[in-house]
Design a protein around this motif. Structure first.
Motif, short mmCIF file in Angstrom:
data_model
loop_
_atom_site.label_atom_id
_atom_site.label_comp_id
_atom_site.label_asym_id
_atom_site.label_seq_id
_atom_site.Cartn_x
_atom_site.Cartn_y
_atom_site.Cartn_z
N GLU A 281 0.84 -1.19 0.00
CA GLU A 281 0.00 0.00 0.00
C GLU A 281 0.88 1.25 0.00
O GLU A 281 1.76 1.38 0.86
N PRO A 282 0.66 2.21 -0.91
CA PRO A 282 1.54 3.38 -0.97
C PRO A 282 1.55 4.24 0.29
O PRO A 282 2.57 4.83 0.62
N GLY A 283 0.43 4.36 0.99
CA GLY A 283 0.40 5.27 2.14
C GLY A 283 0.90 4.63 3.43
O GLY A 283 1.05 5.30 4.44
N SER A 284 1.15 3.34 3.39
CA SER A 284 1.48 2.67 4.64
C SER A 284 2.99 2.55 4.82
O SER A 284 3.75 2.90 3.94
N GLY A 285 3.38 2.05 5.95
CA GLY A 285 4.80 1.71 6.11
C GLY A 285 5.62 2.71 6.88
O GLY A 285 6.68 2.36 7.39
N GLY A 286 5.15 3.96 6.98
CA GLY A 286 5.88 4.96 7.77
C GLY A 286 7.28 5.19 7.26
O GLY A 286 7.56 4.98 6.07
N PRO A 287 8.17 5.61 8.15
CA PRO A 287 9.50 6.02 7.73
C PRO A 287 10.32 4.91 7.06
O PRO A 287 11.29 5.19 6.37
N GLY A 288 9.94 3.65 7.26
CA GLY A 288 10.74 2.57 6.69
C GLY A 288 10.34 2.17 5.28
O GLY A 288 11.03 1.39 4.63
N MET A 289 9.23 2.74 4.79
CA MET A 289 8.66 2.27 3.53
C MET A 289 9.69 2.21 2.39
O MET A 289 9.84 1.18 1.72
N VAL A 290 10.43 3.29 2.21
CA VAL A 290 11.35 3.36 1.08
C VAL A 290 12.44 2.28 1.18
O VAL A 290 12.82 1.67 0.18
#
Ligand code: PFF
Length: 458
Positions: A281-290
């Motif tokens: 999900e693009p909006g999820s994951g917080g600071p670790g997403m990238v």
């Protein structure tokens, strides 16, 4: 070399060197970590469009304004406002910038620390077909000892570069490495857009859905533009203060803005197709997403596993260096203030304020799983790092940039600013457009959006 005030103040070696150093400050985690994270949380393509508008109409004019103030006064942000408006409260804007610089540096170093850890992880071939990249990220960022240790290492590197002074410390790095970063990103983007399922990511990123635009989206876009361009806290005042009177400020501001924006757009072209390919999900994951998403791309680079190791290690090394040339500018603002205004030695100032930023960064280092109340702040629901980023990396910069544009547009005045621009060859290309943008467009857009935000809250 000691860039303190007075006739011996350090200057950049050439115009190109200055553009690269300022681009080095601008290009960093904000482009590759911040931009896709904020764009993902705020609707993708609609955010991208608003972001581009904010860069052109607000970011670029404020960049020029900061450079002008810096070169005119040859001072740090506090000294600059004091010189142009003696005895007035405007000096507080400089003070807010210095404070914001330390706080941004505190969490910036935590994320940059993750980058250093990833250089090592990619080098030893951690990311292969089927690797659980989310678990690897949470082991790193969620463990108190690794998160704080890498943060410490990165802060030490930042202090080390700042100790070298302007020309020897900062210039040398950026000349070769920024262009190399661009080439590597372009190659990764080509790989990402050819993954299966990439189309959905490209649609999300490039096909706007304006029903998703709210006051928060616009404010986030403006805030992200300032963060990415290093504006609103006097970093460009400080860098401008080392620019020679022979150089042309307008084209410099243009190049820096262009380079920074190109890198952010490229980062989106890598992250969103990969994200959709991996079914996240693009909006999820917080600071670790990238970090989670990028590393899932690595195993798809042929020939396995060497493609991933080579591209991954190269990528995280360059990202680490890009982060370093930005963190250096954050520490440089504080250092130049302490040196100019309080007569501290460059060495003492860099070590002392780097140390303060390290300590301030510890809660951010613990906010990604290590300590649960910092990971989800009671009553706020966000993690401490994201919350600090929002307050200082976005809101404080927006307010700082508003005050800088009001000051240059109305108090010190566009006429005086124009004289400074004309110092080199008597010309001020786009002078009228700039005056209009800095006096009317930038302040009213920022005020309107702040009013809307407050109205939404009550
Ligand atoms: N522009 C940097 C980035 O995008 O990573 C971060 C930054 C540096 C913000 C310097 C503000 C600043 F003054």
């Amino acid at each position: 070399m000691d860039p303190s005030t007075g006739p011996s103040r350090d200057t950049w070696g050439s115009k190109v060197a200055f553009i690269l150093a300022a681009a080095g400050s601008a290009i960093g985690l904000g482009n590759i970590w911040g931009f896709p994270t904020v764009a993902g949380q705020n609707g993708g393509a609609a955010f991208l469009l608003i972001y581009l508008g904010a860069v052109a109409l607000i970011g670029a004019p404020v960049m020029l304004a900061e450079l002008i103030v810096g070169r005119r006064t040859q001072r740090n942000p506090v000294g600059a406002f004091r010189a142009l408006a003696p005895g007035k409260a405007w000096v507080i804007v400089g003070g807010l910038g210095v404070l914001t610089g330390i706080v941004i540096l505190s969490f910036y170093s935590v994320i940059a620390g993750w980058t250093l850890a990833y250089i090592y992880k990619t080098l030893i071939g951690t990311f292969r077909e089927g690797t659980d990249t989310a678990a690897i990220f949470s082991d790193l960022a969620g463990g108190a000892v690794p998160a704080i240790s890498w943060h410490l290492l990165f802060m030490a590197l930042t202090i080390w570069v700042v100790l070298g002074g302007v020309r020897d410390g900062i210039e040398r790095w950026t000349k070769v490495l920024m262009p190399l970063l661009f080439v590597l990103l372009a190659a990764l983007a080509v790989r990402a857009v050819t993954l299966s399922g990439a189309d959905a990511g490209l649609t999300f990123y490039l096909k706007p859905d304006f029903s998703k635009v709210t006051g928060t989206v616009i404010l986030s876009a403006i805030g992200q533009a300032f963060f990415s361009l290093s504006l609103g806290m006097g970093a460009m005042i400080t860098y401008g203060s080392y620019v020679s009177k022979r150089d042309d400020l307008v084209s410099s501001a243009g190049w820096v803005t262009f380079a920074d924006t190109t890198i952010a757009i490229l980062a989106g072209l890598i992250i969103f197709p990969t994200l959709f390919h991996a079914g996240l999900e693009p909006g999820s994951g917080g600071p670790g997403m990238v970090f989670v998403v990028l590393t899932s791309l690595l195993s798809s680079i042929p020939p396995a596993p060497y493609g991933g190791v080579i591209f991954g290690t190269g990528f995280f090394m360059l990202l680490g260096i890009a982060a370093l040339t930005s963190s250096v500018s954050l520490l440089e603002v504080v250092t130049s203030w302490a040196v100019d205004e309080h007569g501290m030695s460059r060495r003492k100032a860099a070590i002392c304020f780097g140390g303060v930023a390290f300590v301030l960064g510890i809660p951010s280092a613990l906010a990604n799983g290590a300590v649960s109340w910092l990971t989800s702040l009671p009553g706020i629901g966000m993690d401490f790092l994201s919350f600090t980023f929002m307050l200082f990396g976005q809101y404080s910069l927006v307010i700082g940039a508003l005050l800088i544009s009001l000051f240059v547009g109305w108090v010190w005045g566009v006429r005086a600013a124009g004289e400074e621009v004309r110092e080199n060859d008597g010309r001020f290309p786009l002078g009228r457009t700039w005056s209009f943008l800095i006096r009317f467009v930038a302040p009213s857009a920022i005020v309107a959006i702040l009013v809307k935000m407050v109205a939404d809250l009550i």
